[in-house]
Design an enzyme around this catalytic site. Structure first.
Site, PDB file in Angstrom:
ATOM      1  N   LYS A 182      43.044  17.023   2.246  1.00  0.00           N
ATOM      2  CA  LYS A 182      44.178  16.118   2.029  1.00  0.00           C
ATOM      3  C   LYS A 182      43.631  14.837   1.356  1.00  0.00           C
ATOM      4  O   LYS A 182      43.018  13.991   2.002  1.00  0.00           O
ATOM      5  CB  LYS A 182      44.860  15.796   3.362  1.00  0.00           C
ATOM      6  N   GLU A 257      34.052   7.763   8.646  1.00  0.00           N
ATOM      7  CA  GLU A 257      33.343   6.775   7.825  1.00  0.00           C
ATOM      8  C   GLU A 257      34.371   5.735   7.407  1.00  0.00           C
ATOM      9  O   GLU A 257      35.305   6.056   6.668  1.00  0.00           O
ATOM     10  CB  GLU A 257      32.714   7.433   6.594  1.00  0.00           C
ATOM     11  N   CYS A 291      33.278   0.703  -0.294  1.00  0.00           N
ATOM     12  CA  CYS A 291      32.976   0.455   1.125  1.00  0.00           C
ATOM     13  C   CYS A 291      31.681  -0.343   1.243  1.00  0.00           C
ATOM     14  O   CYS A 291      31.470  -1.067   2.204  1.00  0.00           O
ATOM     15  CB  CYS A 291      32.891   1.758   1.890  1.00  0.00           C
ATOM     16  N   GLU A 392      37.584  -6.975   6.275  1.00  0.00           N
ATOM     17  CA  GLU A 392      37.307  -6.311   5.002  1.00  0.00           C
ATOM     18  C   GLU A 392      38.432  -6.635   4.018  1.00  0.00           C
ATOM     19  O   GLU A 392      39.602  -6.412   4.317  1.00  0.00           O
ATOM     20  CB  GLU A 392      37.225  -4.794   5.220  1.00  0.00           C
TER      21      GLU A 392
HETATM   22  P1  NAP Z   1      43.316   4.754   4.416  1.00  0.00           P
HETATM   23  O1  NAP Z   1      44.568   4.032   4.144  1.00  0.00           O
HETATM   24  O2  NAP Z   1      42.807   4.788   5.795  1.00  0.00           O
HETATM   25  O3  NAP Z   1      43.559   6.261   3.887  1.00  0.00           O
HETATM   26  C1  NAP Z   1      42.536   7.227   3.941  1.00  0.00           C
HETATM   27  C2  NAP Z   1      43.169   8.599   4.020  1.00  0.00           C
HETATM   28  O4  NAP Z   1      43.886   8.717   5.247  1.00  0.00           O
HETATM   29  C3  NAP Z   1      44.176   8.883   2.909  1.00  0.00           C
HETATM   30  O5  NAP Z   1      44.075  10.213   2.498  1.00  0.00           O
HETATM   31  C4  NAP Z   1      45.504   8.635   3.607  1.00  0.00           C
HETATM   32  O6  NAP Z   1      46.602   9.308   3.039  1.00  0.00           O
HETATM   33  C5  NAP Z   1      45.199   9.179   4.987  1.00  0.00           C
HETATM   34  N1  NAP Z   1      46.150   8.712   6.000  1.00  0.00           N
HETATM   35  C6  NAP Z   1      46.940   7.609   5.971  1.00  0.00           C
HETATM   36  N2  NAP Z   1      47.702   7.550   7.088  1.00  0.00           N
HETATM   37  C7  NAP Z   1      47.386   8.625   7.847  1.00  0.00           C
HETATM   38  C8  NAP Z   1      47.839   9.113   9.106  1.00  0.00           C
HETATM   39  N3  NAP Z   1      48.763   8.481   9.826  1.00  0.00           N
HETATM   40  N4  NAP Z   1      47.299  10.249   9.552  1.00  0.00           N
HETATM   41  C9  NAP Z   1      46.351  10.908   8.848  1.00  0.00           C
HETATM   42  N5  NAP Z   1      45.895  10.501   7.632  1.00  0.00           N
HETATM   43  C10 NAP Z   1      46.399   9.373   7.145  1.00  0.00           C
HETATM   44  O7  NAP Z   1      42.119   4.229   3.484  1.00  0.00           O
HETATM   45  P2  NAP Z   1      42.122   3.937   1.934  1.00  0.00           P
HETATM   46  O8  NAP Z   1      42.934   2.722   1.665  1.00  0.00           O
HETATM   47  O9  NAP Z   1      42.474   5.200   1.211  1.00  0.00           O
HETATM   48  O10 NAP Z   1      40.574   3.641   1.660  1.00  0.00           O
HETATM   49  C11 NAP Z   1      39.982   2.392   1.801  1.00  0.00           C
HETATM   50  C12 NAP Z   1      39.161   2.336   3.079  1.00  0.00           C
HETATM   51  O11 NAP Z   1      38.191   3.377   3.065  1.00  0.00           O
HETATM   52  C13 NAP Z   1      38.359   1.046   3.215  1.00  0.00           C
HETATM   53  O12 NAP Z   1      38.451   0.579   4.528  1.00  0.00           O
HETATM   54  C14 NAP Z   1      36.928   1.487   2.892  1.00  0.00           C
HETATM   55  O13 NAP Z   1      35.919   0.675   3.461  1.00  0.00           O
HETATM   56  C15 NAP Z   1      36.925   2.860   3.454  1.00  0.00           C
HETATM   57  N6  NAP Z   1      35.836   3.647   2.860  1.00  0.00           N
HETATM   58  C16 NAP Z   1      34.730   3.875   3.632  1.00  0.00           C
HETATM   59  C17 NAP Z   1      33.652   4.597   3.119  1.00  0.00           C
HETATM   60  C18 NAP Z   1      32.434   4.867   3.961  1.00  0.00           C
HETATM   61  O14 NAP Z   1      31.662   5.765   3.621  1.00  0.00           O
HETATM   62  N7  NAP Z   1      32.214   4.136   5.041  1.00  0.00           N
HETATM   63  C19 NAP Z   1      33.717   5.081   1.812  1.00  0.00           C
HETATM   64  C20 NAP Z   1      34.854   4.809   1.046  1.00  0.00           C
HETATM   65  C21 NAP Z   1      35.918   4.096   1.599  1.00  0.00           C
HETATM   66  P3  NAP Z   1      47.698   8.542   2.138  1.00  0.00           P
HETATM   67  O15 NAP Z   1      46.974   8.130   0.904  1.00  0.00           O
HETATM   68  O16 NAP Z   1      48.708   9.579   1.901  1.00  0.00           O
HETATM   69  O17 NAP Z   1      48.186   7.367   2.923  1.00  0.00           O
END
Ligand code: NAP
Length: 500
Positions: A182, A257, A291, A392
């Protein structure tokens, strides 16, 4: 669906059981170019829990066959993936730039990272060692083997929409798991391209399934469905914790992560040019949407004036604009929500008394006005209690702290719930090694930027950033395997006891 998944303007479909299919919902959503929000790049399926269930069933049906496929044979599919990713590198990078926004050279770098990881992970097919262990008993062979865990759900963010899915999928596939993937709703195009390449590489039907659509529907089904043995998630802490509760309540495996608040420490004896370039690259590369982005610069008093002068001068010269145009260094913010969030943090920084030394505005005129562009922004006089020091931001914003010595710098760097990446600039070997010992992060850089990582090296964070095992490197297969311990008694007799 054939190769047109890669064509702009098309309606992307889900990939379930080896076929490209529309969602049962009958609904699609537009995929918008963040560098020009009036441009629709295509449409993707707004899937429901029903679609996710079908994908889980397909993955479950494919699992026994893929598990039994010898690992070196599974590796051949991954090597073919390497070939296809290499052949279509530029095309994939252009799609990435169009839907996520990062500059083309960075997109090419991301695809190359995916190629490196696929190549490294494929070799695990011939390396997935168990152990032979000396037994306490005579005529008793004891050894361990790894087994796949079953159907896994991969839930990924938008900021590395090629590399992260590839590194999760390769680790899951080489170890014999089947997948429901997904992707972020902001990056369905690159997701479909990667899946199409996996199909072309020869993955049997059902081994890898793609379901696009809202996280609350598709992601939650993956987390709650008892046929899904594990979830590997990269994204925000908020969603990660939500998923951990759902998956944890049924004792499924979960790998998380999440966010970072990465710091660069610059001591008085640092090589100024190196520190300045690393701060800029880390803070503003990929528009700060990494990240591992440098969000905090913790700088010793003596070098601070020169550091600030150089960083501000070089940052002011950076061109902001569409990632597809050469010469631009900073692309757009990924979408309106993220833009609002970044602008909110900039306001908060001003209100709480940080000094806005550079930038701080949305670029709203000319070509830049068509997209979601923000000036690279530098705050100085930042205090550890301020919101911009703690949370962040995930945008092109650098917060600069003044400190009097190494100990204070280390204390501030560790004063964060996150623990992903950090770097130090100094020529003092004692400070270097004390820093390596005491900094609370998963990735440590000495005299280089907080960003980056290599395929063969474990990647991930400590504290609130991550749990469930490191990705990449040889550690990547840990999450996707179970150990089985085997005792083979070849005495042909009943033993009285299992000890001497
Ligand atoms: P996000 O909003 O948490 O979304 C991540 C994934 O989760 C997306 O596919 C999203 O789908 C899905 N999701 C959203 N709501 C959900 C729910 N209720 N149940 C299950 N899945 C759900 O994060 P993002 O904005 O895409 O990414 C940015 C974040 O990722 C930052 O905090 C960054 O630091 C972190 N990140 C961390 C790393 C690492 O290795 N530590 C690497 C890259 C990024 P939808 O798009 O459909 O909402």
């Amino acid at each position: 669906m054939p190769i047109e998944v890669a064509e702009k303007g098309k309606t992307l479909q889900n990939f379930i059981g080896g076929r490209w299919v529309a969602s049962a919902s009958g609904r699609t959503k537009p995929n918008v170019n963040p560098a020009n929000t009036s441009e629709i790049l295509g449409y993707y399926q707004e899937s429901t829990r029903e679609d996710a269930k079908k994908a889980i069933e397909a993955a479950k049906a494919a699992f026994p066959g893929w598990k039994k496929t010898p690992a070196p044979k599974r590796a051949r599919v991954l090597y073919k993936m390497v070939e296809l990713l290499t052949k279509r590198k530029e095309e994939l990078a252009r799609a990435l730039t169009a839907e996520e926004g990062k500059c083309l050279n960075e997109a090419l770098g991301e695809v190359q990272r995916a190629i490196n990881v696929a190549e490294f992970t494929a070799a695990e097919g011939t390396r997935m060692h168990g152990q032979t262990i000396p037994s306490e008993l005579p005529n008793n062979l004891v050894y361990t083997v790894r087994e796949p865990i079953g159907v896994v759900g991969l839930i990924t963010p938008w900021n590395f929409p090629v590399a992260i899915p590839v590194w999760k999928a390769c680790a899951a596939l080489i170890t014999g798991n089947t997948i429901v993937f997904k992707p972020s709703s902001l990056t369905p195009w690159t997701a479909a391209m990667v899946v199409e390449m996996c199909r072309e590489a020869g993955l049997p039907p059902g081994v890898l399934n793609l379901v696009t659509g809202p996280g609350g529907e598709v992601g939650d089904e993956l987390a709650t469905n008892t046929d899904v043995a594990g979830i590997s998630f990269t994204g925000s802490n908020e969603i990660g914790h939500h998923l951990a509760k759902l998956a944890g309540s049924r004792r499924a495996k979960i790998q998380l992560e999440m966010g970072g608040k990465n710091a660069i420490i610059v001591l008085d004896d640092a090589e100024l040019g190196l520190a300045v370039n690393a701060a800029i690259l880390g803070a503003f590369g990929s528009t700060g949407q990494r990240c591992t982005a440098t969000s905090r610069a913790i700088v010793q008093r003596g070098i601070l004036p020169k550091f600030l002068e150089e960083v501000s001068k070089k940052t002011a010269q950076m061109q902001v604009g569409p990632g597809k145009d050469s010469g631009n260094y900073i692309g757009p913010i990924v979408d309106e929500n993220q833009l609002k969030k970044v602008m909110g943090y900039i306001e908060k920084g001003k209100q709480e008394g940080a000094y806005l030394a550079l930038g701080g505005n949305r670029l709203a005129s000319g070509d830049q006005g068509k997209g979601l562009f923000v000036e690279p922004t530098i705050f100085t006089q930042v205090k550890p209690t301020m919101t911009i020091a703690k949370e962040e931001i995930f945008g092109p914003v650098l917060s600069v702290f003044e400190v009097s010595n190494f100990e204070e710098a280390l204390r501030i760097a560790n004063d964060s719930p996150y623990g992903l990446s950090s770097s130090i600039f100094t020529r003092d070997v004692n400070h270097v090694f004390r820093y390596i010992d005491d900094i609370e992060v998963g990735i440590v850089h000495i005299n280089s930027a907080t960003i980056g990582g290599e395929a063969q090296v474990p990647f991930g964070g400590m504290k609130a950033t991550g749990s469930g095992g490191r990705e990449m490197g040889t550690t990547a297969i840990e999450f996707f395997t179970e150990w089985k311990s085997v005792y083979v008694d070849y005495t042909g007799e009943s033993r009285k006891s299992n000890v001497y």
